[in-house]
Design a protein around this motif. Structure first.
Motif, PDB file in Angstrom:
ATOM      1  N   UNK A 246       0.829  -1.206   0.000  1.00  0.00           N
ATOM      2  CA  UNK A 246       0.000   0.000   0.000  1.00  0.00           C
ATOM      3  C   UNK A 246       0.862   1.256   0.000  1.00  0.00           C
ATOM      4  N   UNK A 247       1.991   1.164   0.695  1.00  0.00           N
ATOM      5  CA  UNK A 247       2.834   2.354   0.819  1.00  0.00           C
ATOM      6  C   UNK A 247       3.743   2.561  -0.393  1.00  0.00           C
ATOM      7  N   UNK A 248       3.496   1.781  -1.452  1.00  0.00           N
ATOM      8  CA  UNK A 248       4.263   1.988  -2.671  1.00  0.00           C
ATOM      9  C   UNK A 248       5.519   1.132  -2.762  1.00  0.00           C
TER      10      UNK A 248
ATOM     11  N   UNK B  86       8.255  -5.485  -2.768  1.00  0.00           N
ATOM     12  CA  UNK B  86       9.145  -6.500  -2.192  1.00  0.00           C
ATOM     13  C   UNK B  86       9.281  -7.655  -3.168  1.00  0.00           C
ATOM     14  N   UNK B  87      10.496  -8.145  -3.339  1.00  0.00           N
ATOM     15  CA  UNK B  87      10.684  -9.377  -4.115  1.00  0.00           C
ATOM     16  C   UNK B  87      10.655 -10.530  -3.130  1.00  0.00           C
ATOM     17  N   UNK B  88       9.591 -11.267  -3.144  1.00  0.00           N
ATOM     18  CA  UNK B  88       9.364 -12.278  -2.118  1.00  0.00           C
ATOM     19  C   UNK B  88       9.923 -13.637  -2.551  1.00  0.00           C
ATOM     20  N   UNK B  89      10.887 -14.138  -1.793  1.00  0.00           N
ATOM     21  CA  UNK B  89      11.454 -15.446  -2.126  1.00  0.00           C
ATOM     22  C   UNK B  89      11.079 -16.486  -1.090  1.00  0.00           C
ATOM     23  N   UNK B  90      10.604 -16.033   0.064  1.00  0.00           N
ATOM     24  CA  UNK B  90      10.218 -16.966   1.114  1.00  0.00           C
ATOM     25  C   UNK B  90       8.797 -16.633   1.565  1.00  0.00           C
ATOM     26  N   UNK B  91       7.872 -17.574   1.394  1.00  0.00           N
ATOM     27  CA  UNK B  91       6.462 -17.304   1.711  1.00  0.00           C
ATOM     28  C   UNK B  91       6.269 -16.753   3.122  1.00  0.00           C
ATOM     29  N   UNK B  92       7.157 -17.154   4.051  1.00  0.00           N
ATOM     30  CA  UNK B  92       7.003 -16.693   5.432  1.00  0.00           C
ATOM     31  C   UNK B  92       7.128 -15.186   5.563  1.00  0.00           C
ATOM     32  N   UNK B  93       7.819 -14.582   4.587  1.00  0.00           N
ATOM     33  CA  UNK B  93       8.028 -13.142   4.695  1.00  0.00           C
ATOM     34  C   UNK B  93       6.914 -12.314   4.071  1.00  0.00           C
ATOM     35  N   UNK B  94       5.842 -12.965   3.666  1.00  0.00           N
ATOM     36  CA  UNK B  94       4.738 -12.214   3.056  1.00  0.00           C
ATOM     37  C   UNK B  94       4.174 -11.247   4.091  1.00  0.00           C
ATOM     38  N   UNK B  95       4.064  -9.966   3.718  1.00  0.00           N
ATOM     39  CA  UNK B  95       3.518  -9.000   4.682  1.00  0.00           C
ATOM     40  C   UNK B  95       2.050  -9.311   4.989  1.00  0.00           C
ATOM     41  N   UNK B  96       1.557  -8.687   6.005  1.00  0.00           N
ATOM     42  CA  UNK B  96       0.150  -8.857   6.355  1.00  0.00           C
ATOM     43  C   UNK B  96      -0.720  -8.446   5.173  1.00  0.00           C
ATOM     44  N   UNK B  97      -1.780  -9.232   4.866  1.00  0.00           N
ATOM     45  CA  UNK B  97      -2.623  -8.940   3.691  1.00  0.00           C
ATOM     46  C   UNK B  97      -3.120  -7.497   3.660  1.00  0.00           C
ATOM     47  N   UNK B  98      -3.336  -6.895   4.831  1.00  0.00           N
ATOM     48  CA  UNK B  98      -3.851  -5.523   4.848  1.00  0.00           C
ATOM     49  C   UNK B  98      -2.830  -4.532   4.295  1.00  0.00           C
ATOM     50  N   UNK B  99      -1.553  -4.927   4.274  1.00  0.00           N
ATOM     51  CA  UNK B  99      -0.517  -4.023   3.766  1.00  0.00           C
ATOM     52  C   UNK B  99      -0.280  -4.198   2.275  1.00  0.00           C
TER      53      UNK B  99
ATOM     54  N   UNK C  12      -1.157  -4.244  -1.615  1.00  0.00           N
ATOM     55  CA  UNK C  12      -2.077  -3.707  -2.609  1.00  0.00           C
ATOM     56  C   UNK C  12      -2.381  -4.788  -3.641  1.00  0.00           C
ATOM     57  N   UNK C  13      -1.309  -5.332  -4.238  1.00  0.00           N
ATOM     58  CA  UNK C  13      -1.487  -6.459  -5.147  1.00  0.00           C
ATOM     59  C   UNK C  13      -0.161  -7.211  -5.294  1.00  0.00           C
ATOM     60  N   UNK C  14      -0.249  -8.381  -5.900  1.00  0.00           N
ATOM     61  CA  UNK C  14       0.963  -9.184  -6.092  1.00  0.00           C
ATOM     62  C   UNK C  14       1.119  -9.547  -7.564  1.00  0.00           C
ATOM     63  N   UNK C  15       2.377  -9.790  -7.943  1.00  0.00           N
ATOM     64  CA  UNK C  15       2.658 -10.203  -9.318  1.00  0.00           C
ATOM     65  C   UNK C  15       3.468 -11.491  -9.288  1.00  0.00           C
ATOM     66  N   UNK C  16       3.287 -12.279 -10.335  1.00  0.00           N
ATOM     67  CA  UNK C  16       4.077 -13.507 -10.421  1.00  0.00           C
ATOM     68  C   UNK C  16       4.730 -13.596 -11.789  1.00  0.00           C
ATOM     69  N   UNK C  17       5.854 -14.327 -11.879  1.00  0.00           N
ATOM     70  CA  UNK C  17       6.554 -14.437 -13.160  1.00  0.00           C
ATOM     71  C   UNK C  17       5.783 -15.322 -14.141  1.00  0.00           C
TER      72      UNK C  17
ATOM     73  N   UNK D 286       6.572 -10.149 -15.439  1.00  0.00           N
ATOM     74  CA  UNK D 286       5.668 -10.292 -14.303  1.00  0.00           C
ATOM     75  C   UNK D 286       4.255  -9.851 -14.649  1.00  0.00           C
ATOM     76  N   UNK D 287       3.284 -10.539 -14.086  1.00  0.00           N
ATOM     77  CA  UNK D 287       1.893 -10.151 -14.276  1.00  0.00           C
ATOM     78  C   UNK D 287       1.147 -10.213 -12.948  1.00  0.00           C
ATOM     79  N   UNK D 288       0.188  -9.342 -12.835  1.00  0.00           N
ATOM     80  CA  UNK D 288      -0.636  -9.273 -11.643  1.00  0.00           C
ATOM     81  C   UNK D 288      -1.415 -10.575 -11.492  1.00  0.00           C
ATOM     82  N   UNK D 289      -1.529 -11.047 -10.264  1.00  0.00           N
ATOM     83  CA  UNK D 289      -2.222 -12.308 -10.079  1.00  0.00           C
ATOM     84  C   UNK D 289      -2.854 -12.358  -8.691  1.00  0.00           C
ATOM     85  N   UNK D 290      -3.914 -13.148  -8.598  1.00  0.00           N
ATOM     86  CA  UNK D 290      -4.622 -13.250  -7.321  1.00  0.00           C
ATOM     87  C   UNK D 290      -4.011 -14.388  -6.508  1.00  0.00           C
TER      88      UNK D 290
END
Lengths: 386, 603
Positions: free
Chosen positions: B382-384, B387-400, B402-407, B481-485
């Motif tokens: 949300x704050x712009x 993050x390049x997420x390589x470890x699922x554990x580091x996923x921020x709280x869903x409320x933070x 905005x959207x996610x992208x996948x390769x 990368x493309x936006x994905x749910x």
């Protein structure tokens, strides 16, 4: 050869039976008289010529097992037993057990066996319900068994064991109770009560192997009793037998006072014993030895055996996993005397953890399994492997 | 000894997997007398045990051979063997850049396959002269005429007079050697110009340090020179230069323009000698670097943990050593509540991951716990922040978030027409976006799809093979990368979240995956003294549950006649099983369970 002198029990394996039972995975099969004769000759050769790593002084117990040893003729049994007695010094009051099965002996044969020095019989009963006997693939009925038992008493045997098996496919608590009640009424001196194991390579494995796997995964078996039922059967067995004056002294063994099987206790307490015949096992001091399974080779060349000198670690582990099968458990003092290591140095942590889980209990000297621990003894015993 | 540039031929062999690339290379080496056939261990160039076992080339290899041609002259052949797997595409492209021509090997029975095309395009991109060779003509099913047509129709290169050979038996291999002389151009380049050399591989040798494999484009490199790697900026004094014998390095005085060889210098880390970088003379640098350098980015990440926590340092040392030879291997320390101290590792692809894992276990004798591999997701907060997420554990709280992208990858599948339906279904199931389909001949189609990378890193190859009975070949390249749910699926064992079991999944398939994951874990986790619930949850909401029943009773082993062997075995097995477990809370979880997510599509 060492200079240490040991007392050792003797085990002799007779791998013959009239017909293979559905659950049996012991080396045992039907054979003709000539084969039996040649096997006994090979046994006598082994008894007379086998040399052990330590000198054997006295023989306090003998056990002839099988198979069905009573499927041998009196002549063959006589040759065999005389060979033992002239080669080893069998103590005059030695416990001398032989396994017999109904329909392979009559009173006359039992008298002859008694005269050869056998003073304890172990009779394969398994169940008092004929339907269950058929299921197991036994060749006898309960009626046949009663005949053998009467003959044995009349032949003068005053120390008799019954083998029974429970947790059979389709068996319920009521049918086990019936068998147990009838057995106690007959007043044998000793009762071995085993819960059925579905062993690979048996007819039962073909029929119930998948069911057993299901049960081990915690799923509901189709024909075999559930784990809960099996546990209830263990409890019921103990309850009925104790009520009738039999105390349990090992996971599967019950005896009236003064009639515990000395030979079996040698196994659990790691006393020395020497085994003759195919597949026979020995423990002499710190050496374990297993004879091969090949009948043809045994007859031609004598036993192919493998010897293994136990490491200190193995001795310590064995002391625990064998000793804990006994109801009185293991003595820490004996542990320290036999193995020369402080018990607490090796097992304090393990012991405390298992006590916390309610699987073992401890007093000043002894460590023993609780009822819960006995239910899942493999789990507990494996903890004592270092 | 001056080297006559016109007598040098730098080439590689390209092929679809199993079309006989390495066998032809071996045969060429054998025919030129570098080794007798007795000395040849099958497939000389595949050095690693793993390469031989899997029949694949992992590292680039090169060999210099001398060939006396029918024209009476001696030629220097520099043969560069390239990795054949899509994971190593960048390495392939750099190897190609070191060559002037390529031998294209096509199986006379299989014909043109997906990787054949991909490799040819790659070669043409590098302006290489492609010389087709039809291999395996000794096979009963060989149809060289058809394959010849295919090469002309599909690839569009002349193949009528392509040598028809059997690399296995050696049939017509001489013809290939002659054609290398006539069809592949000699290198160009001025040996007196400022040094410009392309690094196409490097390896670490404990005696010589880093050994750089390079192609000299301009100038000359010789010992004593101060060399500089343009992209990394690292400098070092050249200690030795030389060329590649079979399985050995042969030093020489200098490597002039046009030659392929190796350079050693006082370089301690292969990271300083990135594949694709340009070497120049620090004192007389070239005006510009060679084109095409890029830093390879790991595409697949997973956690590697020592099974025995005490082996953490050993694992780090082993990873460091492997990295000396493999600059594309990435690792950094991470901590998992469930698994303790370990490393988050990045790989080029799943094959690369498997190879590293196997090498760690075999060559370094390490017992590893591997967490499920995943791709790199881009998390837009949300704050712009991104993050390049390589470890699922580091996923921020869903409320933070905005959207996610996948390769996403551009995938090409070449398949016999009868399996087109099956393969389209597969691509559909894997969230593929259909792009196009063309029939390249009557019985074969080329399907183009866009697929999310995380749908193909697990078992896509296996599924492709089984659904096409082996008649499909596959190649892909990263599109972007493309936006994905996407959602994070958490796994709770005995009501405790096990971080190492979490994974990111497309929300549309989350329920299904969660259910399968619970079923799989139920199989993997042994029974305990108490009941163990296994739950899958998304953001705290449980979506699936299974239960591992409590252990009530176990089987007693017999000790009949004092034979305790069986009892001992049973207990040993029980104990051994426990050793391979991780204790999480009060539940013991077998190491294999952490890879469960990979096996969800089995059966």
């Amino acid at each position: 050869m060492g200079t240490k002198k040991l007392n050792a029990g003797i085990y002799i394996h007779i791998p013959f039976c009239v017909k293979k039972c559905a659950y049996c995975d012991f080396p045992s099969f039907p054979a003709n008289e000539e084969m039996k004769h040649r096997y006994v000759s090979a046994l006598i050769y082994e008894i007379e010529h086998r040399r052990w790593p330590y000198e054997i002084e006295n023989i306090p117990t003998i056990f002839i097992g099988g198979g069905t040893p009573s499927s041998l003729s009196v002549d063959e049994l006589g040759r065999l037993i005389r060979a033992v007695k002239r080669t080893y010094h069998v103590l005059p009051n030695a416990e001398f057990t032989m396994e017999v099965n109904p329909k392979t002996v009559d009173k006359e044969k039992l008298i002859a066996i008694r005269q050869l020095g056998v003073n304890r019989l172990s009779i394969g009963l398994q169940s008092t319900i004929d339907e269950e006997l058929r299921l197991l693939g036994r060749i006898h009925s309960f009626e046949d068994f009663l005949k053998t038992y009467d003959d044995a008493r009349e032949a003068g045997f005053t120390n008799i064991n019954f083998d029974i098996i429970y947790a059979l496919p389709g068996q319920g608590l009521l049918s086990l109770e019936k068998t147990l009640r009838r057995v106690t009424e007959l007043r044998p001196e000793h009762i071995s009560a085993y819960s059925l194991i579905i062993e690979e390579g048996t007819r039962f494995y073909t029929l119930y192997g998948d069911d057993e796997k299901r049960r081990q995964k915690g799923e509901r078996p189709i024909a075999l009793p559930t784990e809960e039922t099996e546990r209830a059967m263990d409890r019921l067995t103990k309850e009925i037998l104790e009520e009738a004056g039999y105390h349990r002294y090992e996971i599967s063994n019950y005896a009236r006072d003064g009639f515990e099987c000395e030979h079996n206790k040698v196994y659990w307490t790691r006393g020395s014993y020497i085994g003759f015949g195919i597949s026979a096992a020995s423990l002499i001091g710190d050496i374990r030895c297993n004879n091969g399974l090949d009948m043809a080779r045994y007859i031609e060349h004598g036993p192919d055996f493998e010897e293994h000198m136990l490491t200190r670690k193995e001795e310590v582990e064995e002391f625990m996993f064998l000793g804990l099968r006994m109801d009185r458990g293991i003595s820490k003092k004996k542990f320290e005397k036999d193995l020369n290591i402080p018990y607490n140095d090796v097992y304090r942590e393990t012991t405390d953890a298992l006590i916390r889980d309610g699987l073992i209990e401890e007093d000043d000297d002894y460590i023993r399994l609780t009822e819960h621990g006995r239910d899942i003894s493999n789990h507990v015993l494996a903890e004592f492997l270092i | 000894m001056a080297i006559d540039q016109s007598k040098i031929r730098n080439f590689c062999i390209i092929a679809h997997i199993d079309h006989g690339k390495s066998t032809l290379a071996d045969r060429i080496i054998e025919k030129t007398g570098l080794l007798t056939s007795r000395e040849m261990q099958a497939q000389v160039l595949d050095n690693m045990d793993l390469e031989r076992e899997r029949g694949i080339t992992i590292k680039s290899q090169a060999v210099r051979i001398i060939y006396k041609a029918n024209d009476g002259n001696e030629y220097i052949f520099n043969l560069i063997d390239t990795p054949g797997h899509v994971d190593f595409n960048y390495e392939v492209s750099r190897s190609l850049a070191a060559c002037d021509g390529a031998i294209l090997v096509v199986d006379a029975a299989q014909g043109v396959e997906a990787q054949t095309l991909a490799n040819v395009y790659l070669a043409l991109d590098h302006d290489l002269d492609v010389m087709p060779v039809i291999n395996k003509i000794d096979l009963p099913s060989a149809d060289p005429d058809r394959v010849c047509e295919e090469i002309e129709d599909i690839i569009g290169i002349e193949a009528t007079d392509a040598p028809r050979i059997s690399a296995k038996t050696g049939l017509n291999v001489e013809e290939v050697l002659e054609r290398i002389v006539t069809d592949i151009p000699a290198p160009k380049g001025d040996k007196d110009a400022p040094l410009k050399a392309l690094i196409f591989d490097s390896l670490y040798d404990s005696y010589k340090g880093v050994i750089v494999f390079c192609r000299i484009m301009e100038g000359t490199i010789k010992p004593g020179m101060r060399m500089r790697m343009i992209a990394t900026g690292a400098e070092a004094d050249v200690v030795e230069v030389g060329y590649f014998g079979a399985g050995q390095f042969i030093p020489c005085d200098e490597l002039p323009a046009g030659m392929v060889g190796y350079v050693t210098a006082s370089i301690k880390n292969v990271k300083d000698t990135r594949v694709g970088d340009t070497i120049t003379d620090a004192n007389r640098p070239c005006a510009e670097a060679l084109p095409g350098y890029k830093k390879v980015q790991p595409m697949v990440y997973c956690g590697l943990y020592p099974a025995d926590a005490a082996k953490y340092t050993d694992l780090r040392d082993a990873l460091e050593k492997l990295q000396l030879n493999d600059a594309s291997l990435f690792f950094e320390p991470e901590t998992s509540v469930a698994l303790g101290f370990g490393f988050r590792c990045g790989f080029l692809g799943l094959l690369h991951l498997e190879i590293i894992q196997e090498r760690l276990e075999r060559e370094y004798n390490l017992d590893l716990v591997t967490t499920a591999p995943g791709v790199v997701y881009k998390v837009h907060k949300m704050n712009g922040e991104v993050i390049e997420l390589t470890n699922p554990s580091n996923l921020p709280d869903p409320s933070e978030i905005e959207y996610m992208e996948e390769p996403i990858v551009n995938a090409e599948v070449m398949v016999s027409s009868e399996y087109v339906g099956a393969i389209m279904d597969l691509c559909q199931e894997r969230r593929g976006k259909y792009i196009s389909m063309e029939y390249i001949e009557q019985t074969r189609a080329l399907l183009k799809y866009e697929l999310p990378l995380n749908e193909i890193i697990y078992d896509f190859f296996d599924a492709l093979k089984s659904r096409s009975r082996g008649y499909a070949s596959f190649d892909y390249e990263i599109k972007g990368y493309e936006k994905s749910d996407l959602v994070k699926l958490d796994i709770l064992v005995n009501r405790e979240e096990v971080d190492a079991l979490s994974f990111i999944v497309f929300s549309g398939t989350a329920y299904e995956r969660g259910r399968k994951m619970c079923e799989k874990l139920k199989e993997e986790i042994p029974r305990h003294l108490f009941e163990i619930p296994i739950q899958a949850a998304i953001g705290g909401k449980v979506i699936a549950r299974e239960t591992v029943k409590a252990m009530r009773k176990d089987v007693l082993a017999k000790c009949y006649g004092g034979d305790i062997t069986r009892k001992r075995k049973l207990l040993d097995k029980q104990k051994e099983g426990k050793k391979r477990m991780r204790e999480i809370g009060n539940v013991e979880i077998p190491q294999e369970a952490f890879m469960s997510v990979l096996k969800l599509d089995e059966e």
